[in-house]
Design a protein around this motif. Structure first.
Motif, mmCIF file in Angstrom:
data_model
loop_
_atom_site.group_PDB
_atom_site.id
_atom_site.type_symbol
_atom_site.label_atom_id
_atom_site.label_comp_id
_atom_site.label_asym_id
_atom_site.label_seq_id
_atom_site.Cartn_x
_atom_site.Cartn_y
_atom_site.Cartn_z
ATOM 1 N N PHE A 82 38.408 21.885 -8.396
ATOM 2 C CA PHE A 82 38.847 22.124 -9.689
ATOM 3 C C PHE A 82 40.207 22.477 -9.831
ATOM 4 N N LEU A 83 40.797 23.324 -8.701
ATOM 5 C CA LEU A 83 42.342 23.798 -8.529
ATOM 6 C C LEU A 83 43.175 22.643 -8.473
ATOM 7 N N LEU A 84 42.895 21.525 -7.625
ATOM 8 C CA LEU A 84 43.468 20.470 -6.963
ATOM 9 C C LEU A 84 43.735 19.461 -8.420
ATOM 10 N N VAL A 85 42.535 19.196 -9.138
ATOM 11 C CA VAL A 85 42.565 18.530 -10.271
ATOM 12 C C VAL A 85 43.538 19.012 -11.417
ATOM 13 N N TRP A 86 43.349 20.454 -11.247
ATOM 14 C CA TRP A 86 44.290 21.087 -12.499
ATOM 15 C C TRP A 86 45.957 21.142 -12.090
ATOM 16 N N LEU A 87 46.083 21.120 -10.620
ATOM 17 C CA LEU A 87 47.560 21.126 -10.299
ATOM 18 C C LEU A 87 48.195 19.649 -10.190
ATOM 19 N N LEU A 88 47.408 18.761 -10.719
ATOM 20 C CA LEU A 88 48.025 17.456 -10.688
ATOM 21 C C LEU A 88 49.253 17.192 -11.590
ATOM 22 N N PRO A 89 49.049 17.602 -12.960
ATOM 23 C CA PRO A 89 50.273 17.510 -13.753
ATOM 24 C C PRO A 89 51.459 18.077 -13.479
ATOM 25 N N VAL A 90 51.098 19.502 -12.832
ATOM 26 C CA VAL A 90 52.407 20.234 -12.171
ATOM 27 C C VAL A 90 53.010 19.725 -11.088
ATOM 28 N N ILE A 91 52.194 18.919 -10.283
ATOM 29 C CA ILE A 91 52.703 18.278 -9.012
ATOM 30 C C ILE A 91 53.819 17.327 -9.464
ATOM 31 N N TYR A 92 53.417 16.426 -10.398
ATOM 32 C CA TYR A 92 54.203 15.471 -10.722
ATOM 33 C C TYR A 92 55.297 15.925 -11.383
ATOM 34 N N LEU A 93 55.246 16.764 -12.416
ATOM 35 C CA LEU A 93 56.380 17.568 -12.936
ATOM 36 C C LEU A 93 57.282 18.084 -11.669
ATOM 37 N N LEU A 94 56.742 18.826 -10.945
ATOM 38 C CA LEU A 94 57.762 19.331 -9.850
ATOM 39 C C LEU A 94 58.548 18.450 -9.073
ATOM 40 N N ALA A 95 57.624 17.142 -8.623
ATOM 41 C CA ALA A 95 58.287 15.967 -7.871
ATOM 42 C C ALA A 95 59.550 15.588 -8.772
ATOM 43 N N ILE A 96 59.408 15.269 -10.118
ATOM 44 C CA ILE A 96 60.323 14.917 -10.877
ATOM 45 C C ILE A 96 61.759 16.080 -10.885
ATOM 46 N N ILE A 97 61.161 17.496 -11.209
ATOM 47 C CA ILE A 97 62.318 18.305 -11.036
ATOM 48 C C ILE A 97 63.035 18.409 -9.705
ATOM 49 N N ALA A 109 59.411 -2.811 -2.670
ATOM 50 C CA ALA A 109 58.523 -2.470 -3.832
ATOM 51 C C ALA A 109 57.403 -1.873 -3.576
ATOM 52 N N PHE A 110 57.252 -0.613 -4.137
ATOM 53 C CA PHE A 110 56.558 0.471 -3.841
ATOM 54 C C PHE A 110 56.052 1.327 -4.747
ATOM 55 N N PRO A 111 54.473 1.613 -4.583
ATOM 56 C CA PRO A 111 54.086 2.492 -5.735
ATOM 57 C C PRO A 111 54.219 3.821 -5.480
ATOM 58 N N VAL A 112 55.460 4.260 -6.136
ATOM 59 C CA VAL A 112 56.013 5.650 -5.895
ATOM 60 C C VAL A 112 54.980 6.876 -6.303
ATOM 61 N N ALA A 113 54.285 6.401 -7.206
ATOM 62 C CA ALA A 113 53.165 7.530 -7.822
ATOM 63 C C ALA A 113 52.252 8.083 -6.827
ATOM 64 N N LEU A 114 52.259 7.337 -5.671
ATOM 65 C CA LEU A 114 51.357 7.719 -4.602
ATOM 66 C C LEU A 114 51.707 8.871 -3.735
ATOM 67 N N ILE A 115 53.108 9.265 -3.660
ATOM 68 C CA ILE A 115 53.806 9.930 -2.878
ATOM 69 C C ILE A 115 53.583 11.358 -3.381
ATOM 70 N N PRO A 116 53.624 11.840 -4.432
ATOM 71 C CA PRO A 116 53.299 13.185 -4.687
ATOM 72 C C PRO A 116 51.652 13.573 -4.744
ATOM 73 N N LEU A 117 50.755 12.496 -4.338
ATOM 74 C CA LEU A 117 49.460 12.957 -3.958
ATOM 75 C C LEU A 117 49.269 13.402 -2.462
ATOM 76 N N LEU A 118 50.108 13.187 -1.774
ATOM 77 C CA LEU A 118 50.045 13.632 -0.172
ATOM 78 C C LEU A 118 49.934 15.106 0.006
ATOM 79 N N PRO A 119 50.876 15.890 -0.801
ATOM 80 C CA PRO A 119 50.552 17.383 -0.406
ATOM 81 C C PRO A 119 49.263 17.844 -0.799
ATOM 82 N N PRO A 120 48.778 17.560 -2.146
ATOM 83 C CA PRO A 120 47.425 18.182 -2.535
ATOM 84 C C PRO A 120 46.281 17.610 -1.680
ATOM 85 N N ILE A 121 46.408 16.462 -1.158
ATOM 86 C CA ILE A 121 45.418 15.827 -0.522
ATOM 87 C C ILE A 121 45.206 16.390 0.897
ATOM 88 N N LEU A 122 46.182 16.651 1.445
ATOM 89 C CA LEU A 122 46.321 17.165 3.083
ATOM 90 C C LEU A 122 45.839 18.619 3.043
#
Length: 280
Positions: free
Chosen positions: A171-186, A127-140
């Motif tokens: 501001f860019l990183l916050v703006w990009l968050l929805p795009v990041i999750y959408l791209l992760a799904i795609i 069991a794992f909070p998968v939602a954390l994984i897409p956050l790694l690229p923007p943070i680093l």
């Protein structure tokens, strides 16, 4: 490497009793504040995986883009000496003001397409909070390019521009968050996206006023500058560092895009999360 990561992640998850909380609902901030320690372990694993075996280790994550930026400055400022009379600060300042944010955005978007596949061996086993994984690229990538952009802004615009550059990049990183999750799904369900994405981003780069002034765009393509969100992102960057006029219409447009994408994208990600595990 995967074995080491899995052992470390299991230990942290046991401490925080994630087996019961991994199914929690909420916004993007929910899995972050609930699993800060797990996120720290994931970031450490990411850094180790990308720099393992090198002499300088994690320093390369900052040195590589910093050297690339320095090489661009040397080419434009020392070798080519490109000048545009209508630019107050010169072409080098104009180019770097738009190119450094673009490098960050493109790196994060490309990485987001494959990030879930890369971590599949970890979250498939427990069991794992998968939602954390897409956050790694923007943070680093965000931490690295914020430092680089801070130096660039200080060189060309002084302390005020340097402080503004940090706010702008956040501001860019916050703006990009929805795009990041959408791209992760795609990236999970449409594998061809990873192959075509570099070409699409290259074309968007060429159609965004980074290499040239907006006035150089042919009249029959002028409409593209209005609907291209990256043109507005670059326009704000030029206002922050280069002293160019800020067009609030572009800022409002970026905010509208974020509001339209944020909630639906997050809900979509949570709904397809079980399918992501099955697909991988």
């Amino acid at each position: 490497m995967v074995g080491w990561a899995c052992r470390g992640l299991r230990a942290v998850m046991k401490i925080h009793k994630l087996n019961g909380s991994a199914r929690g609902r909420g916004g993007v901030a929910h899995p972050v504040y609930r699993h800060v320690e797990l996120l720290r372990v994931l970031l450490a694993r990411e850094i180790t995986a990308r720099t393992s075996g090198t002499v300088l280790g994690a320093s390369w994550m900052l040195l590589q883009p910093a050297l690339q930026t320095a090489a661009i400055w040397f080419l434009l400022q020392v070798v080519l000496r490109i000048r545009f009379p209508e630019l107050q600060g010169g072409f080098t300042e104009y180019y770097l003001a738009g190119m450094v944010p673009w490098l960050m955005l493109s790196e994060i978007m490309l990485r987001s397409l494959s990030i879930l596949q890369e971590y599949a061996p970890i979250y498939q086993r427990t069991a794992f909070p998968v939602a954390l994984i897409p956050l790694l690229p923007p943070i680093l990538s965000g931490a690295i390019y914020i430092l680089i952009y801070l130096v660039v802004a200080a060189m060309f615009g002084g302390s005020v521009a340097a402080a503004s550059s940090v706010i702008y990049m956040l501001f860019l990183l916050v703006w990009l968050l929805p795009v990041i999750y959408l791209l992760a799904i795609i990236g999970v369900f449409i594998r061809d996206a990873q192959q075509i994405a570099p070409f699409i981003l290259t074309m968007v780069l060429y159609l965004t006023p980074i290499f040239y002034l907006p006035t150089a765009m042919p009249n029959w393509l002028a409409w593209w500058l209005l609907i291209n969100p990256f043109a507005h992102i670059v326009g704000i960057a030029h206002a922050v560092i280069g002293g160019q006029p800020l067009h609030f219409g572009g800022l409002i447009g970026l905010g509208a895009i974020w509001l339209i994408l944020a909630y639906p994208t997050w809900r979509m990600f949570r709904r397809v999360e079980p399918m992501i595990r099955e697909a991988l």
